[in-house]
Write an enzyme that holds these catalytic residues in place. Structure first.
Site, short mmCIF file in Angstrom:
data_model
loop_
_atom_site.label_atom_id
_atom_site.label_comp_id
_atom_site.label_asym_id
_atom_site.label_seq_id
_atom_site.Cartn_x
_atom_site.Cartn_y
_atom_site.Cartn_z
N SER A 93 -26.84 -28.24 -15.10
CA SER A 93 -26.63 -28.81 -13.91
C SER A 93 -28.30 -29.60 -13.43
CB SER A 93 -26.59 -27.86 -12.80
OG SER A 93 -27.49 -26.58 -13.03
N LEU A 94 -28.23 -30.24 -12.50
CA LEU A 94 -29.53 -31.24 -12.44
C LEU A 94 -30.41 -30.56 -11.15
CD1 LEU A 94 -27.81 -34.74 -12.07
CD2 LEU A 94 -29.00 -33.50 -14.25
N GLU A 105 -27.14 -43.73 -10.55
CA GLU A 105 -25.87 -43.71 -10.52
C GLU A 105 -25.19 -42.89 -9.35
OE1 GLU A 105 -24.47 -41.47 -14.26
OE2 GLU A 105 -25.94 -42.47 -15.37
N LYS A 131 -23.50 -39.86 -7.33
CA LYS A 131 -23.12 -38.59 -7.81
C LYS A 131 -21.80 -38.24 -7.00
CE LYS A 131 -25.07 -33.86 -8.16
NZ LYS A 131 -23.87 -33.23 -7.29
N GLU A 186 -16.49 -37.40 -14.29
CA GLU A 186 -16.25 -36.50 -13.02
C GLU A 186 -15.00 -36.95 -12.68
OE1 GLU A 186 -18.33 -34.03 -9.80
OE2 GLU A 186 -18.96 -34.68 -11.99
N LYS A 239 -31.61 -41.24 -13.97
CA LYS A 239 -31.83 -40.72 -15.36
C LYS A 239 -32.87 -41.67 -16.06
CE LYS A 239 -26.94 -38.80 -15.98
NZ LYS A 239 -25.88 -39.11 -16.45
N LYS A 257 -30.44 -35.90 -3.30
CA LYS A 257 -29.14 -35.54 -2.18
C LYS A 257 -29.10 -36.39 -0.99
CE LYS A 257 -27.24 -31.65 -3.87
NZ LYS A 257 -25.78 -31.77 -4.42
#
Length: 245
Positions: free
Chosen positions: A8-9, A38, A40, A99, A215, A239
């Site tokens: 997980s990040l 990117e 999420k 995803e 990233k 977030k």
């Protein structure tokens, strides 16, 4: 069992934490950093495994080490190629991470249909996607409008990539869908600009997102930075504020 853990990040909850992430990257690598930004997606992470170009197994992230085998359900998703496009070099083993999600229009239509049939309604697209992939009967999964965006490599045997952006460019050549909003940039200015950009278009997107992923682009640099026990040091999820309704 995942050959390479599906970690997980770690999260950045504000600009200061994003700034701190960039400072740590610069300190560790001693140079200006190129990043890939990117959206999420708020869906379910999966891993697709191809051997000599054929889709042989698919799984959920699970605990990062071991996932659930959902191969038959993933085969019902039209956007997932069962065989890789041979116009591009095919590695002996290719693991692709992505995803799975349901977009807003499809979700509304599905709930409309369920209401008509007197069935219970789904609370949100994410729960619906996750529940659909965990069905014991793949014919049920086939009736759900599941989509996928692919975004990362797992284990690859027989082909090398230098960077995240190189890998993302290869994905469509094999037949995988990739998010159109992905961008490449340098330093903290790019991190802030891309975050604001995604925040500004969020309400116009046809799918749910809950943040932005950054990233370090170079795979060599990613290797140098390494990972913590649960998350890579070279990536962060910035977030977005929760949508209030």
């Amino acid at each position: 069992t995942h050959r390479i853990p599906l970690l997980s990040l770690s999260n950045a909850m504000n600009n200061e934490e994003l700034k701190l992430f960039n400072t740590q990257m610069k300190k560790s690598l001693d140079k200006k950093i190129e990043y890939v930004g990117e959206p999420k997606l708020d869906g379910l992470a999966v891993e697709l495994i191809y051997e000599n170009g054929k889709f042989v197994k698919g799984s959920t992230r699970g605990d990062g080490q071991i996932g659930e085998d959902i191969t038959e359900n993933l085969k019902t998703i039209k956007a997932i190629p069962l065989y890789l496009n041979e116009d591009y070099t095919i590695p002996a083993i290719l693991e692709v991470r992505g995803e799975v999600f349901i977009n807003h229009t499809d979700f509304k239509s599905l709930n409309k249909k369920r209401m008509k049939n007197g069935e219970s309604l789904f609370a949100n697209p994410r729960n619906c996607a996750a529940g659909s992939l965990r069905q014991l009967d793949s014919s049920v999964t086939a009736t759900r409008p599941l989509r996928i965006y692919c975004y990362a490599p797992g284990y690859i045997e027989g082909l090398n990539f230098n960077s995240q952006i190189d890998f993302l460019k290869a994905l469509p050549k094999w037949g995988f869908p990739v998010n159109q909003e992905i961008q490449l940039g340098v330093g903290i200015a790019f991190l802030n600009k891309y975050y604001k950009y995604i925040e500004s278009i969020r309400n116009n997107l046809t799918y749910d997102i809950d943040g932005v992923v950054f990233k370090v682009n170079s795979y060599k640099d990613q290797e140098l930075l390494g990972t913590r026990s649960r998350s890579p040091r070279w990536a962060i999820a910035a977030k977005l504020k929760a949508v209030q309704a």
